[in-house]
Motif scaffolding. Structure first.
Motif, short mmCIF file in Angstrom:
data_model
loop_
_atom_site.label_atom_id
_atom_site.label_comp_id
_atom_site.label_asym_id
_atom_site.label_seq_id
_atom_site.Cartn_x
_atom_site.Cartn_y
_atom_site.Cartn_z
N ILE A 14 0.81 -1.22 0.00
CA ILE A 14 0.00 0.00 0.00
C ILE A 14 0.84 1.27 0.00
N HIS A 15 2.12 1.16 0.38
CA HIS A 15 2.98 2.34 0.42
C HIS A 15 4.02 2.33 -0.70
N ALA A 16 3.80 1.52 -1.73
CA ALA A 16 4.74 1.45 -2.85
C ALA A 16 4.82 2.80 -3.56
N LYS A 17 6.03 3.21 -3.85
CA LYS A 17 6.26 4.47 -4.56
C LYS A 17 7.30 4.24 -5.65
N GLY A 18 7.43 5.22 -6.53
CA GLY A 18 8.48 5.16 -7.54
C GLY A 18 7.96 4.74 -8.90
N VAL A 19 8.77 3.96 -9.61
CA VAL A 19 8.46 3.59 -10.98
C VAL A 19 8.57 2.07 -11.15
N GLN A 73 -13.52 2.54 -4.96
CA GLN A 73 -13.63 2.60 -3.50
C GLN A 73 -14.22 1.30 -2.96
N ARG A 74 -15.27 0.82 -3.59
CA ARG A 74 -15.92 -0.41 -3.12
C ARG A 74 -14.97 -1.61 -3.23
N ILE A 75 -14.26 -1.72 -4.33
CA ILE A 75 -13.34 -2.85 -4.51
C ILE A 75 -12.25 -2.83 -3.44
N ILE A 76 -11.69 -1.65 -3.21
CA ILE A 76 -10.61 -1.53 -2.22
C ILE A 76 -11.12 -1.84 -0.82
N MET A 77 -12.25 -1.30 -0.47
CA MET A 77 -12.77 -1.48 0.88
C MET A 77 -13.29 -2.91 1.11
N ASP A 78 -13.75 -3.57 0.05
CA ASP A 78 -14.26 -4.93 0.19
C ASP A 78 -13.17 -5.99 0.23
N ASN A 79 -11.98 -5.61 -0.26
CA ASN A 79 -10.91 -6.61 -0.42
C ASN A 79 -9.60 -6.11 0.21
N SER A 122 -7.85 12.90 -7.83
CA SER A 122 -8.19 13.83 -6.74
C SER A 122 -9.37 13.31 -5.92
N THR A 123 -10.36 12.74 -6.59
CA THR A 123 -11.53 12.22 -5.89
C THR A 123 -11.14 11.07 -4.96
N LEU A 124 -10.32 10.15 -5.45
CA LEU A 124 -9.90 9.02 -4.63
C LEU A 124 -9.09 9.48 -3.42
N ARG A 125 -8.21 10.43 -3.61
CA ARG A 125 -7.43 10.93 -2.48
C ARG A 125 -8.33 11.72 -1.51
N ARG A 126 -9.38 12.34 -2.03
CA ARG A 126 -10.33 13.02 -1.15
C ARG A 126 -11.10 12.00 -0.32
N LEU A 149 -11.96 5.83 2.55
CA LEU A 149 -11.15 4.92 1.73
C LEU A 149 -9.81 4.70 2.43
N ARG A 150 -9.45 3.43 2.60
CA ARG A 150 -8.12 3.18 3.17
C ARG A 150 -7.06 3.48 2.12
N HIS A 151 -5.88 3.76 2.56
CA HIS A 151 -4.81 4.14 1.65
C HIS A 151 -4.33 2.95 0.83
N VAL A 152 -4.18 3.16 -0.46
CA VAL A 152 -3.48 2.23 -1.33
C VAL A 152 -2.55 3.04 -2.23
N SER A 153 -1.53 2.38 -2.73
CA SER A 153 -0.63 3.03 -3.68
C SER A 153 -1.35 3.24 -5.00
N ILE A 154 -1.13 4.39 -5.61
CA ILE A 154 -1.66 4.67 -6.96
C ILE A 154 -0.48 4.94 -7.88
#
Length: 310
Positions: A4-9, A153-159, A177-181, A188-193
């Motif tokens: 969930i905290h993956a960053k970079g490329v 949001q539903r997929i992330i929160m359900d799984n 922006s909507t997802l981060r809001r 919404l719990r945090h996931v890497s985007i």
């Protein structure tokens, strides 16, 4: 680290083929070593750009296993999308046993309603196992499946095993922006985007709150640098570098021939021995090659890495 905290490329790796159509293992090894050398955080294989549907089951396993071993701890995300869950489960379990960091699942084009999409991911997770971390691939331009922020949001929160979103909607800045809001508001719990689309909007996507890129541009060093500069707050430097590459990024994003262009440039850079695609595949004309060479020559004036060709 993949999670969930993956960053970079995480470059989307092509599958190197010889002119005969066989997998080119020497180019595969060279490509993996190169991704590590340029500072990639991880890599993604067997995606759309990797021509995954053209590999049979045993080839996919052999290719993934070889890359995971060659990566020497660099997180490898493996695309496991398949028409049926039996094949998805088999590949997912096998690559995870080999040391993959996680899997990526794209929705089949037949899905249309929100409930169908959410239900599909629930079934996919049930099939592969809740212990396997997975990434949602949101690519409506190619897959024709439209996921609204509420559906994601539903997929992330359900799984709970969902740890990442590969975002490549277009236009998609407002979706980010909507997802981060949603996250900031506690819905919404945090996931890497990580974002795709050849990096075409990476400059502003970073400013909208994504964690990096997961795409296949032929100069992934640029993606690495733009992500780093953006994270450091060096906005103008990030945009200046991005703007220098934008003409070639745009050219690579042409439907149908984009992969052919990308493989051609990777061959010119000495990473791939051949720009061949496994049939059925596309190719670029002499006129298109001349245009790419012109773009490379112009890019070399602002980024010397584009001058190092073979």
């Amino acid at each position: 680290m993949f999670g969930i905290h993956a960053k970079g490329v995480y470059p989307i790796a092509p599958t190197p083929f010889a002119e005969s159509g066989e997998i080119d293992w020497a180019s595969t090894d060279r490509m993996v070593d190169w991704y590590r050398e340029i500072g990639a955080t991880g890599m993604t294989i067997l995606g759309i750009m990797g021509e995954a549907p053209k590999l049979d089951g045993s080839e996919a396993v052999e290719f993934a296993t070889r890359i995971i071993r060659r990566a020497q701890g660099l997180p490898v995300l493996v695309g496991v999308s398949a028409p049926g869950f039996a094949a998805m489960r088999s590949l997912a379990r096998t690559v995870m046993d080999a040391g993959a960091g996680g899997v990526m699942i794209a929705p089949p084009p037949s899905l249309r309603t929100d409930d169908q999409i959410v239900g599909y991911y629930a079934q996919a997770v049930e099939a592969i196992g809740t212990d396997i971390p997975f990434c949602i691939q949101d690519y409506p331009l190619t897959l024709s499946v439209v996921m609204t922020p509420k559906v994601i949001q539903r997929i992330i929160m359900d799984n709970p095993s969902c740890v990442m979103l590969k975002h490549e909607d277009w236009p998609g800045l407002e979706k980010i922006s909507t997802l981060r809001r949603f996250e900031a508001e506690g819905g919404l719990r945090h996931v890497s985007i990580l974002t795709g689309n050849g990096g075409l909007f990476l400059d502003f996507e970073m400013e909208r709150g994504v964690d990096g890129a997961m795409t296949g541009y032929a100069f992934p060093e640029m993606l690495v640098d733009v992500v780093r500069l953006s994270a450091e707050g060096q906005r103008d430097a990030a945009h200046d570098l991005f703007d220098a590459h934008l003409p070639l990024v745009r050219y690579e994003q042409q439907p149908a021939i984009g992969l052919a262009v990308r493989k051609y440039v990777l061959k010119r850079r000495g990473i791939l021995a051949s720009d061949a695609q496994r049939k059925p595949g596309s190719s670029i004309t002499p006129a298109a090659k001349a245009e790419v060479e012109y773009l490379l020559s112009r890019l070399a004036r602002r980024d010397p890495r584009a001058a190092k060709l073979v």
